[in-house]
Design an enzyme around this catalytic site. Structure first.
Site, PDB file in Angstrom:
ATOM      1  N   THR A  80       1.827   6.021  15.017  1.00  0.00           N
ATOM      2  CA  THR A  80       2.112   6.890  13.866  1.00  0.00           C
ATOM      3  C   THR A  80       1.472   6.355  12.585  1.00  0.00           C
ATOM      4  N   GLY A 140       5.222  -0.662   3.704  1.00  0.00           N
ATOM      5  CA  GLY A 140       5.731  -1.949   4.154  1.00  0.00           C
ATOM      6  C   GLY A 140       5.677  -2.967   3.032  1.00  0.00           C
ATOM      7  N   TYR A 200       0.859  -1.181   0.000  1.00  0.00           N
ATOM      8  CA  TYR A 200       0.000   0.000   0.000  1.00  0.00           C
ATOM      9  C   TYR A 200       0.891   1.224   0.000  1.00  0.00           C
ATOM     10  N   GLN A 230       1.806  -1.746  42.971  1.00  0.00           N
ATOM     11  CA  GLN A 230       1.918  -2.622  41.787  1.00  0.00           C
ATOM     12  C   GLN A 230       0.515  -2.838  41.193  1.00  0.00           C
ATOM     13  N   THR A 283       2.122   6.961   1.491  1.00  0.00           N
ATOM     14  CA  THR A 283       2.996   7.986   2.068  1.00  0.00           C
ATOM     15  C   THR A 283       4.209   8.285   1.187  1.00  0.00           C
ATOM     16  N   GLU A 315      -0.829   4.504   9.825  1.00  0.00           N
ATOM     17  CA  GLU A 315      -2.270   4.570   9.561  1.00  0.00           C
ATOM     18  C   GLU A 315      -2.902   5.804  10.231  1.00  0.00           C
ATOM     19  N   SER A 334       0.723  12.565   6.674  1.00  0.00           N
ATOM     20  CA  SER A 334      -0.594  12.950   7.221  1.00  0.00           C
ATOM     21  C   SER A 334      -1.434  13.661   6.179  1.00  0.00           C
TER      22      SER A 334
HETATM   23  C1  LIG Z   1      -1.719  -4.068   7.705  1.00  0.00           C
HETATM   24  C2  LIG Z   1      -2.919  -3.970   8.474  1.00  0.00           C
HETATM   25  C3  LIG Z   1      -2.704  -3.421   9.831  1.00  0.00           C
HETATM   26  C4  LIG Z   1      -3.187  -4.419  10.789  1.00  0.00           C
HETATM   27  C5  LIG Z   1      -2.755  -4.075  12.178  1.00  0.00           C
HETATM   28  C6  LIG Z   1      -2.358  -5.275  12.873  1.00  0.00           C
HETATM   29  C7  LIG Z   1      -0.942  -5.129  13.328  1.00  0.00           C
HETATM   30  C8  LIG Z   1      -0.320  -6.465  13.394  1.00  0.00           C
HETATM   31  C9  LIG Z   1       1.107  -6.404  13.809  1.00  0.00           C
HETATM   32  C10 LIG Z   1       1.849  -5.224  13.223  1.00  0.00           C
HETATM   33  C11 LIG Z   1       2.873  -5.578  12.231  1.00  0.00           C
HETATM   34  C12 LIG Z   1       2.847  -5.118  10.970  1.00  0.00           C
HETATM   35  C13 LIG Z   1       1.731  -4.364  10.343  1.00  0.00           C
HETATM   36  C14 LIG Z   1       2.023  -2.921  10.250  1.00  0.00           C
HETATM   37  C15 LIG Z   1       1.098  -2.289   9.318  1.00  0.00           C
HETATM   38  C16 LIG Z   1       1.410  -0.849   9.133  1.00  0.00           C
HETATM   39  C17 LIG Z   1       0.602  -0.377   7.990  1.00  0.00           C
HETATM   40  C18 LIG Z   1       0.630   1.077   7.860  1.00  0.00           C
HETATM   41  C19 LIG Z   1       0.054   1.611   6.828  1.00  0.00           C
HETATM   42  C20 LIG Z   1      -0.028   3.072   6.658  1.00  0.00           C
HETATM   43  O1  LIG Z   1       0.384   3.850   7.456  1.00  0.00           O
HETATM   44  S1  LIG Z   1      -0.783   3.555   5.206  1.00  0.00           S
HETATM   45  C21 LIG Z   1      -0.796   5.301   5.240  1.00  0.00           C
HETATM   46  C22 LIG Z   1      -1.852   5.796   6.175  1.00  0.00           C
HETATM   47  N1  LIG Z   1      -1.925   7.218   6.107  1.00  0.00           N
HETATM   48  C23 LIG Z   1      -2.763   7.917   6.807  1.00  0.00           C
HETATM   49  O2  LIG Z   1      -3.514   7.370   7.599  1.00  0.00           O
HETATM   50  C24 LIG Z   1      -2.752   9.386   6.563  1.00  0.00           C
HETATM   51  C25 LIG Z   1      -3.480  10.167   7.611  1.00  0.00           C
HETATM   52  N2  LIG Z   1      -4.232  11.256   7.001  1.00  0.00           N
HETATM   53  C26 LIG Z   1      -5.554  11.134   6.670  1.00  0.00           C
HETATM   54  O3  LIG Z   1      -6.146  10.110   6.887  1.00  0.00           O
HETATM   55  C27 LIG Z   1      -6.288  12.277   6.066  1.00  0.00           C
HETATM   56  O4  LIG Z   1      -5.628  12.978   5.111  1.00  0.00           O
HETATM   57  C28 LIG Z   1      -6.848  13.221   7.150  1.00  0.00           C
HETATM   58  C29 LIG Z   1      -7.754  12.383   8.032  1.00  0.00           C
HETATM   59  C30 LIG Z   1      -5.759  13.849   7.996  1.00  0.00           C
HETATM   60  C31 LIG Z   1      -7.756  14.297   6.469  1.00  0.00           C
HETATM   61  O5  LIG Z   1      -7.087  15.306   5.952  1.00  0.00           O
HETATM   62  P1  LIG Z   1      -7.854  16.586   5.287  1.00  0.00           P
HETATM   63  O6  LIG Z   1      -6.969  17.050   4.200  1.00  0.00           O
HETATM   64  O7  LIG Z   1      -8.290  17.529   6.305  1.00  0.00           O
HETATM   65  O8  LIG Z   1      -9.176  15.995   4.761  1.00  0.00           O
HETATM   66  P2  LIG Z   1      -9.619  15.503   3.384  1.00  0.00           P
HETATM   67  O9  LIG Z   1      -8.785  14.373   2.961  1.00  0.00           O
HETATM   68  O10 LIG Z   1      -9.734  16.671   2.456  1.00  0.00           O
HETATM   69  O11 LIG Z   1     -11.065  15.014   3.773  1.00  0.00           O
HETATM   70  C32 LIG Z   1     -12.055  15.908   4.192  1.00  0.00           C
HETATM   71  C33 LIG Z   1     -13.322  15.193   4.570  1.00  0.00           C
HETATM   72  O12 LIG Z   1     -13.207  13.773   4.520  1.00  0.00           O
HETATM   73  C34 LIG Z   1     -13.371  13.205   5.801  1.00  0.00           C
HETATM   74  N3  LIG Z   1     -12.470  12.062   5.962  1.00  0.00           N
HETATM   75  C35 LIG Z   1     -11.139  12.084   6.078  1.00  0.00           C
HETATM   76  N4  LIG Z   1     -10.684  10.838   6.238  1.00  0.00           N
HETATM   77  C36 LIG Z   1     -11.742  10.032   6.205  1.00  0.00           C
HETATM   78  C37 LIG Z   1     -11.900   8.607   6.333  1.00  0.00           C
HETATM   79  N5  LIG Z   1     -10.875   7.788   6.523  1.00  0.00           N
HETATM   80  N6  LIG Z   1     -13.124   8.113   6.246  1.00  0.00           N
HETATM   81  C38 LIG Z   1     -14.182   8.921   6.046  1.00  0.00           C
HETATM   82  N7  LIG Z   1     -14.108  10.269   5.938  1.00  0.00           N
HETATM   83  C39 LIG Z   1     -12.884  10.809   6.015  1.00  0.00           C
HETATM   84  C40 LIG Z   1     -13.045  14.320   6.747  1.00  0.00           C
HETATM   85  O13 LIG Z   1     -13.663  14.117   8.004  1.00  0.00           O
HETATM   86  C41 LIG Z   1     -13.635  15.504   6.021  1.00  0.00           C
HETATM   87  O14 LIG Z   1     -15.035  15.457   6.174  1.00  0.00           O
HETATM   88  P3  LIG Z   1     -15.878  16.812   6.200  1.00  0.00           P
HETATM   89  O15 LIG Z   1     -15.583  17.540   4.909  1.00  0.00           O
HETATM   90  O16 LIG Z   1     -15.444  17.584   7.391  1.00  0.00           O
HETATM   91  O17 LIG Z   1     -17.301  16.342   6.309  1.00  0.00           O
HETATM   92  C1  FAD Z   2       6.389   1.368  10.784  1.00  0.00           C
HETATM   93  C2  FAD Z   2       5.648   2.194   9.790  1.00  0.00           C
HETATM   94  C3  FAD Z   2       4.987   1.554   8.752  1.00  0.00           C
HETATM   95  C4  FAD Z   2       4.347   2.311   7.773  1.00  0.00           C
HETATM   96  N1  FAD Z   2       3.740   1.674   6.737  1.00  0.00           N
HETATM   97  C5  FAD Z   2       3.203   2.404   5.731  1.00  0.00           C
HETATM   98  C6  FAD Z   2       2.637   1.754   4.596  1.00  0.00           C
HETATM   99  O1  FAD Z   2       2.605   0.534   4.504  1.00  0.00           O
HETATM  100  N2  FAD Z   2       2.144   2.518   3.591  1.00  0.00           N
HETATM  101  C7  FAD Z   2       2.149   3.874   3.647  1.00  0.00           C
HETATM  102  O2  FAD Z   2       1.670   4.498   2.707  1.00  0.00           O
HETATM  103  N3  FAD Z   2       2.642   4.514   4.727  1.00  0.00           N
HETATM  104  C8  FAD Z   2       3.172   3.826   5.763  1.00  0.00           C
HETATM  105  N4  FAD Z   2       3.691   4.462   6.854  1.00  0.00           N
HETATM  106  C9  FAD Z   2       3.666   5.923   6.907  1.00  0.00           C
HETATM  107  C10 FAD Z   2       2.663   6.457   7.917  1.00  0.00           C
HETATM  108  O3  FAD Z   2       1.357   6.267   7.487  1.00  0.00           O
HETATM  109  C11 FAD Z   2       2.936   7.942   8.192  1.00  0.00           C
HETATM  110  O4  FAD Z   2       4.213   8.043   8.774  1.00  0.00           O
HETATM  111  C12 FAD Z   2       1.872   8.511   9.092  1.00  0.00           C
HETATM  112  O5  FAD Z   2       0.646   8.646   8.413  1.00  0.00           O
HETATM  113  C13 FAD Z   2       2.289   9.871   9.690  1.00  0.00           C
HETATM  114  O6  FAD Z   2       2.568  10.783   8.706  1.00  0.00           O
HETATM  115  P1  FAD Z   2       3.946  11.627   8.673  1.00  0.00           P
HETATM  116  O7  FAD Z   2       5.050  10.678   8.776  1.00  0.00           O
HETATM  117  O8  FAD Z   2       3.811  12.511   7.515  1.00  0.00           O
HETATM  118  O9  FAD Z   2       3.923  12.482   9.992  1.00  0.00           O
HETATM  119  P2  FAD Z   2       3.825  14.065  10.069  1.00  0.00           P
HETATM  120  O10 FAD Z   2       2.463  14.472   9.641  1.00  0.00           O
HETATM  121  O11 FAD Z   2       4.968  14.695   9.415  1.00  0.00           O
HETATM  122  O12 FAD Z   2       3.910  14.232  11.651  1.00  0.00           O
HETATM  123  C14 FAD Z   2       4.967  14.904  12.334  1.00  0.00           C
HETATM  124  C15 FAD Z   2       4.374  15.654  13.542  1.00  0.00           C
HETATM  125  O13 FAD Z   2       3.528  16.708  13.078  1.00  0.00           O
HETATM  126  C16 FAD Z   2       2.282  16.675  13.746  1.00  0.00           C
HETATM  127  N5  FAD Z   2       1.241  17.149  12.816  1.00  0.00           N
HETATM  128  C17 FAD Z   2       1.118  16.868  11.498  1.00  0.00           C
HETATM  129  N6  FAD Z   2       0.033  17.483  10.996  1.00  0.00           N
HETATM  130  C18 FAD Z   2      -0.555  18.156  12.003  1.00  0.00           C
HETATM  131  C19 FAD Z   2      -1.724  18.973  12.125  1.00  0.00           C
HETATM  132  N7  FAD Z   2      -2.533  19.191  11.075  1.00  0.00           N
HETATM  133  N8  FAD Z   2      -2.011  19.520  13.328  1.00  0.00           N
HETATM  134  C20 FAD Z   2      -1.219  19.275  14.392  1.00  0.00           C
HETATM  135  N9  FAD Z   2      -0.107  18.504  14.345  1.00  0.00           N
HETATM  136  C21 FAD Z   2       0.225  17.941  13.180  1.00  0.00           C
HETATM  137  C22 FAD Z   2       2.081  15.210  14.116  1.00  0.00           C
HETATM  138  O14 FAD Z   2       1.210  15.083  15.239  1.00  0.00           O
HETATM  139  C23 FAD Z   2       3.516  14.786  14.449  1.00  0.00           C
HETATM  140  O15 FAD Z   2       3.765  15.130  15.793  1.00  0.00           O
HETATM  141  C24 FAD Z   2       4.332   3.732   7.858  1.00  0.00           C
HETATM  142  C25 FAD Z   2       4.964   4.366   8.927  1.00  0.00           C
HETATM  143  C26 FAD Z   2       5.622   3.619   9.882  1.00  0.00           C
HETATM  144  C27 FAD Z   2       6.308   4.316  11.014  1.00  0.00           C
END
Ligand SMILES: CCCCCCCCCC/C=C\CCCCC/C=C/C(=O)SCCNC(=O)CCNC(=O)[C@H](O)C(C)(C)COP(=O)(O)OP(=O)(O)OC[C@H]1O[C@@H](n2cnc3c(N)ncnc32)[C@H](O)[C@@H]1OP(=O)(O)O
Ligand code: FAD
Length: 645
Positions: free
Chosen positions: A403, A178, A136, A311, A139, A405, A145
């Site tokens: 951090t 990942g 996936y 404890q 990022t 998801e 974020s």
């Molecule tokens: C692999 C499966 C995991 C299983 C876990 C088990 C663990 C087992 C052991 C662990 C070992 C290994 C596994 C590790 C897995 C790691 C996998 C990691 C993957 C990743 O990290 S993938 C990347 C993920 N990235 C993010 O999550 C980014 C975070 N940012 C956002 O989600 C959004 O951009 C936002 C929420 C910050 C929104 O930003 P913004 O720009 O303000 O908003 P918009 O995008 O414009 O949206 C506006 C409107 O949309 C609504 N909204 C936003 N998000 C959602 C949503 N998800 N669903 C529904 N609606 C959404 C938002 O509320 C706004 O609505 P409004 O206009 O106000 O009505």
């Molecule tokens: C182990 C691991 C596995 C991952 N796996 C995947 C994957 O499989 N696929 C994938 O696509 N991504 C993956 N990621 C990336 C992950 O989804 C991002 O790191 C995560 O969404 C956080 O985004 P960032 O790194 O940009 O943090 P940043 O947004 O740069 O955060 C830095 C700091 O800024 C603060 N901040 C940011 N925005 C705001 C705001 N609007 N208001 C206030 N504070 C704010 C945060 O709270 C934080 O303290 C992985 C990350 C890790 C660590």
């Protein structure tokens, strides 16, 4: 346990409830319990899945070891014709972060949730048979974020009927996904869609990355691993990738469905929190019953450290939280299923609540669990710092959940937007429902008084619920009133974001408490099971009340005297839970293999095994260490000093 001395037998005999029935409650059903138990034993008895020496392997060996286990897991899944549910349990009990987590946990769900019917027919069979391996890739180096800030573009070329996926800058390199670094052949890549020179926001595209013949990156694609991560073994079993792209395939789905994948994954992370937390708590509880310090009278045995109230005050709220997260995770799964069915019918009405709940609970449970694992390490004293305790690795693998998801603070700010919207609509036609239904009684909640007069009054679930509802409603209304004073709402939101985050935390804690109370209203069989769960529910709630007393007092939701009575009740609950503590962690039904901890062994035979484990360290391969002749002997013989004189 045949032929093995059970050092915790006395503890197990003290239990006042039916542990076997509690195991079913923990698992969720008899079917899941039996399936999990069978698969856990299967994994534990397979020598290929042994966990030893992970902490001492080099990154390359560690990674190859993980590939070997993943391949063996797949072989067993095919040989035994395991169902999807059994296969997923098998991967869970193998307990090693790997590319397969992303393939099954994100790549497949993203295709299921976002691809068209035709695309699913093409890609899903390949993914299910692992003829392709996916990740996936959302990022980027410059943006995680801020999803709307992603720079990668997908430009449609009508001449060739293709999308051209392009990372124009260093910061647009996909960074972190990942499985991407070394294993994945395909990815769901998120990019800004451009057609006819017009932008249409971020969409997912299935992209082939590597040749299926020789695994080399396809032309125009540069891929590698991003380097060592926190903790020695831990998450370094995973390749996290960086890539810059060339060309690809196609897709076009509504924006809300892209959100559906994040809602799904956050929901699974909440359930996973209860697993990681219960595992740490199981280790710390068993060891606390084995470990003795001070208190010996006339040469008798010393006190078990679990009997110290300090404890218990640190440990039992974590035990209670493990159960609380389990039940809220169950409920969230139901919520997700419901929202998915609605999305399929083009009903997006419950998506905002599902988003707020999954984002908020992901944040609350992972922050709590990461802190709790570290607390469990400290609860085990010095031995908790040893890798053989299992706790350092568990912490290092778990802590990025705060951090990935979605950064936990960023997610709480999403909850805050939802809460503020709810408050702003109070008094309008739109009535708050679901987890914000309590806001519909805001007038009452703004002025109600807590009725507690004596400690036991805190055992009434309605009293607890109302105190939590009053606290959250008052915090939300107070911050909404402050927001209204800003001419520019976005400016106000930024300025007041710390208060908004606190209101969101209060709202999420209320959800967890209310779902635990709802669970207790179900029919739960087994002697003493419901009673014990009731105690844990009260410990979970009253501990939050104690830890966040400032919120409850400053909003006038309770008085200082009532806060003090809550704490008296907590101490009494600890005494009631104490005889049941070991049985409550036995109910998690973890094998010693899964726990991976000398301190948490089922039989409590800690000291001989710690000693045995220490001798296995590669440093003990030779009595005289490497480097003695170069660095120690010259020092001892004063040869270096003599050489200088
Ligand atoms: C692999 C499966 C995991 C299983 C876990 C088990 C663990 C087992 C052991 C662990 C070992 C290994 C596994 C590790 C897995 C790691 C996998 C990691 C993957 C990743 O990290 S993938 C990347 C993920 N990235 C993010 O999550 C980014 C975070 N940012 C956002 O989600 C959004 O951009 C936002 C929420 C910050 C929104 O930003 P913004 O720009 O303000 O908003 P918009 O995008 O414009 O949206 C506006 C409107 O949309 C609504 N909204 C936003 N998000 C959602 C949503 N998800 N669903 C529904 N609606 C959404 C938002 O509320 C706004 O609505 P409004 O206009 O106000 O009505
Ligand atoms: C182990 C691991 C596995 C991952 N796996 C995947 C994957 O499989 N696929 C994938 O696509 N991504 C993956 N990621 C990336 C992950 O989804 C991002 O790191 C995560 O969404 C956080 O985004 P960032 O790194 O940009 O943090 P940043 O947004 O740069 O955060 C830095 C700091 O800024 C603060 N901040 C940011 N925005 C705001 C705001 N609007 N208001 C206030 N504070 C704010 C945060 O709270 C934080 O303290 C992985 C990350 C890790 C660590």
């Amino acid at each position: 346990m045949d032929g093995v001395v059970d050092h915790l037998a006395d503890e197990r005999n003290k239990a006042q409830f039916d542990v076997e029935e509690m195991k079913i409650v923990w698992a969720g059903s008899r079917h899941v319990f039996e399936l999990s138990d069978r698969i856990a034993r299967l994994v534990a008895s397979d020598p290929v899945f042994r966990k030893d020496n992970r902490a001492t392997l080099s990154r390359k060996d560690l990674f190859k070891n993980t590939l070997r286990k993943a391949a063996h897991a797949w072989k067993r899944i095919i040989e035994l014709r395991l169902s999807e549910e059994e296969a997923s349990k098998l991967r869970f009990y193998v307990d090693e972060a790997a590319f397969t987590d992303l393939h099954w946990g994100m790549f497949v769900p993203a295709i299921k949730g976002q691809a068209t019917e035709e695309q699913q027919q093409k890609w899903l069979p390949l993914a299910y048979k692992m003829q392709i391996i996916g990740c996936y890739a959302q990022t980027e180096l410059g943006h995680g974020s801020n999803v709307q800030g992603l720079e990668t573009t997908a430009t449609f070329d009508p001449q060739t009927d293709e999308f051209d996926i392009h990372s124009p800058t260093l910061t647009s390199s996909k960074w972190w996904p990942g499985g991407l670094g070394k294993v994945s052949t395909h990815a769901v890549v998120y990019a800004r869609l451009i057609t006819d020179g017009q932008e249409h926001g971020v969409h997912g595209f299935i992209v082939q990355l590597r040749s299926l013949d020789d695994h080399l990156p396809l032309p125009g694609i540069t891929i590698g691993d991003i380097g060592m991560k926190f903790g020695n073994g831990a998450y370094n079993t995973m390749d996290n990738g960086v890539t810059r792209n060339g060309k690809c395939v196609r897709s076009n789905v509504p924006r809300q469905l892209i959100y559906g994948t994040m809602v799904f994954v956050r929901q699974t992370i909440v359930s996973d929190a209860s697993c990681a937390l219960s595992r740490a708590v199981c280790i710390a509880t068993r060891y606390s019953a084995v470990r003795r310090q001070f208190g010996s009278q006339n040469g008798g045995v010393e006190t078990q450290v679990i009997d110290y109230k300090t404890q218990q005050n640190r440990l039992f709220p974590l035990l209670a939280a493990a159960y609380a997260f389990r039940f809220v995770g169950e409920w969230l799964k139901w919520l997700y299923t419901d929202v998915t069915q609605r999305l399929q019918a083009n009903d997006f009405s419950t998506l905002p609540e599902a988003h707020a709940c999954t984002a908020g609970l992901k944040s609350l449970t992972t922050t709590f669990t990461a802190d709790a694992i570290e607390e469990c390490r400290k609860l085990c004293g010095g031995h908790g710092y040893l890798c053989s305790s299992g706790l350092p690795e568990l912490f290092a693998v778990y802590v990025p959940a705060c951090t990935y998801e979605g950064d936990n603070v960023v997610l709480l700010l999403q909850v805050a937007r939802f809460l503020m919207k709810t408050v702003s609509q109070l008094g309008s036609e739109k009535k708050p429902v679901g987890t914000t239904a309590y806001m519909g009684r805001v007038e009452h909640l703004m002025q109600c008084r807590c009725s507690v007069q004596k400690a036991e009054d805190w055992l009434n679930p309605n009293t607890i619920l109302e105190a939590f509802e009053a606290r959250t409603a008052r915090m939300s209304v107070a911050v909404a009133q402050k927001l209204a004073q800003f001419a520019n709402p976005e400016e106000g939101f930024l300025e007041l974001s710390p208060n908004l985050v606190e209101a969101s935390v209060a709202h999420c804690q209320l959800i967890v408490v209310s779902k635990f109370i709802e669970k207790l209203q179900q029919d739960i069989p087994g002697k003493g099971v419901k009673e014990l769960l009731g105690m844990l529910c009260n410990i979970y709630a009253l501990n939050i009340l104690h830890k966040h007393l400032g919120d409850f007092l400053s909003t006038g939701s309770i008085t200082p005297k009532q806060g003090s009575l809550a704490n008296d009740q907590l101490r009494s609950l600890y005494s009631q839970v104490r005889p049941n503590a070991i049985a409550l962690v036995d109910a998690f039904n973890y094998t010693d293999h899964y726990l991976g901890s000398v301190l948490g062994r089922y039989d409590g035979n800690v000291y001989p095994k710690l000693y045995e484990e220490a001798w296995k360290d590669p440093l003990n391969d030779s009595v005289v260490p490497d480097g003695y002749h170069e660095y120690i002997r010259p020092l001892l013989k004063n040869q270096l000093r003599n050489a200088r004189l």
